[in-house]
Scaffold this active site. Sequence first.
Site, PDB file in Angstrom:
ATOM      1  N   ASP A  22      -6.534  -6.806   4.069  1.00  0.00           N
ATOM      2  CA  ASP A  22      -6.016  -5.439   4.148  1.00  0.00           C
ATOM      3  C   ASP A  22      -5.975  -4.968   5.592  1.00  0.00           C
ATOM      4  OD1 ASP A  22      -5.200  -2.890   3.633  1.00  0.00           O
ATOM      5  OD2 ASP A  22      -6.895  -2.346   2.353  1.00  0.00           O
ATOM      6  N   HIS A  31      -1.222  -1.254  -4.326  1.00  0.00           N
ATOM      7  CA  HIS A  31      -2.508  -0.960  -3.669  1.00  0.00           C
ATOM      8  C   HIS A  31      -2.591   0.532  -3.350  1.00  0.00           C
ATOM      9  CE1 HIS A  31      -5.996  -2.233  -1.192  1.00  0.00           C
ATOM     10  NE2 HIS A  31      -5.593  -1.316  -0.326  1.00  0.00           N
ATOM     11  N   HIS A  79      -8.478   0.952  -3.867  1.00  0.00           N
ATOM     12  CA  HIS A  79      -9.384   0.664  -2.746  1.00  0.00           C
ATOM     13  C   HIS A  79     -10.097   1.965  -2.368  1.00  0.00           C
ATOM     14  CE1 HIS A  79      -9.585  -0.660   1.803  1.00  0.00           C
ATOM     15  NE2 HIS A  79     -10.776  -0.547   1.256  1.00  0.00           N
ATOM     16  N   SER A  87       0.850  -1.195   0.000  1.00  0.00           N
ATOM     17  CA  SER A  87       0.000   0.000   0.000  1.00  0.00           C
ATOM     18  C   SER A  87       0.879   1.237   0.000  1.00  0.00           C
ATOM     19  CB  SER A  87      -0.890   0.029   1.242  1.00  0.00           C
ATOM     20  OG  SER A  87      -1.449   1.336   1.377  1.00  0.00           O
ATOM     21  N   MET A 146     -12.342   4.038  -0.214  1.00  0.00           N
ATOM     22  CA  MET A 146     -12.981   4.172   1.104  1.00  0.00           C
ATOM     23  C   MET A 146     -13.712   5.505   1.085  1.00  0.00           C
ATOM     24  SD  MET A 146      -9.784   2.681   3.294  1.00  0.00           S
ATOM     25  CE  MET A 146      -8.652   2.859   1.904  1.00  0.00           C
ATOM     26  N   MET A 178     -11.272  -6.554   5.506  1.00  0.00           N
ATOM     27  CA  MET A 178     -10.492  -5.582   6.278  1.00  0.00           C
ATOM     28  C   MET A 178     -10.122  -6.208   7.623  1.00  0.00           C
ATOM     29  SD  MET A 178     -10.223  -2.945   4.308  1.00  0.00           S
ATOM     30  CE  MET A 178      -9.202  -2.074   5.507  1.00  0.00           C
TER      31      MET A 178
HETATM   32  C1  DX5 Z   1      -6.318   0.971   5.790  1.00  0.00           C
HETATM   33  C2  DX5 Z   1      -5.808   0.743   4.384  1.00  0.00           C
HETATM   34  C3  DX5 Z   1      -4.695  -0.227   4.309  1.00  0.00           C
HETATM   35  C4  DX5 Z   1      -3.474   0.210   5.029  1.00  0.00           C
HETATM   36  C5  DX5 Z   1      -2.689  -1.001   5.422  1.00  0.00           C
HETATM   37  O1  DX5 Z   1      -7.425   1.772   5.716  1.00  0.00           O
HETATM   38  O2  DX5 Z   1      -6.863   0.246   3.573  1.00  0.00           O
HETATM   39  O3  DX5 Z   1      -4.393  -0.561   2.970  1.00  0.00           O
HETATM   40  O4  DX5 Z   1      -2.669   1.056   4.293  1.00  0.00           O
HETATM   41  O5  DX5 Z   1      -1.625  -0.573   6.193  1.00  0.00           O
HETATM   42  P1  DX5 Z   1      -0.829  -1.527   7.169  1.00  0.00           P
HETATM   43  O6  DX5 Z   1      -0.298  -2.653   6.328  1.00  0.00           O
HETATM   44  O7  DX5 Z   1       0.219  -0.645   7.697  1.00  0.00           O
HETATM   45  O8  DX5 Z   1      -1.807  -2.024   8.193  1.00  0.00           O
HETATM   46 ZN    ZN Z   2      -6.497  -0.633   1.450  1.00  0.00          ZN
END
Ligand code: DX5
Ligand code: ZN
Length: 227
Positions: A177, A37, A70, A12, A72, A141
């Site tokens: 994720d 990502h 992704h 990500s 959100m 998630m």
């Molecule tokens: C959270 C994101 C993730 C996040 C993951 O809202 O969707 O993609 O960046 O980060 P880590 O791997 O640091 O938990």
């Molecule tokens: Zn994500």
Amino acid sequence: MPFDRSVKIAPSILSADFANFGQEIQAIEAQGADWVHVDVMDGHFVPNLTFGPALCAAIRPHIKTVMDVHLMIAPVDPYIEAYAKAGADVITAHVEASAHAHRTLQAIRNQGCKAGLALNPATPVSAVEYVLDMVDLICVMTVNPGFGGQSFIHSQIEKVQSLRNMIGDRPIHIEIDGGVTPETAPLVSAAGADVLVAGSAVFKGGSVSAPEVYGRNIAAIRAAAEV
Ligand code: DX5
Ligand code: ZN
């Protein structure tokens, strides 16, 4: 994008150097990333703000693998076309952010993209049961969305198992994720996940001038997941 269930590591870029996306993406891909990502946040569905379509279009030429976007954001439907035009290969929307997830998936596929649905930790797998024929990826998630660097929520392992059973032979990726590390990766891959998003665990300790650290971090997650 041919379908397979091999382990794919999707760093990500939420954890990348925001002043240097082009080089960061080139570095993670050279060091073994399978997908890139991109976490799009709206300050409304989640309490953080990140990347608009223009940023996605700007980084697209640097991505040689798969651009995994992704979303959100709520509402999500009005923005699908813009992120598709920005070059997304996969667009994932949250089931909680769409009153009409079926329509949202149709809209994503109509743009020529692979269609994903994401489930927050409190959302049951039954939320996707009647759209399995229109979805290419389901994202579980394993943190509450909004920020990188949070702790993995273990209750989601059982959810991945249920989802894997529900999917059967359908060509649907299960993506994880949040909080993915070499410690948590084997738990979710054994439960049936194939796409592992990792932000902090990939980028920690590395930089574009020390990209081999990214390579070691990616390899450690992959090796743990493939056991
Ligand atoms: C959270 C994101 C993730 C996040 C993951 O809202 O969707 O993609 O960046 O980060 P880590 O791997 O640091 O938990
Ligand atoms: Zn994500």
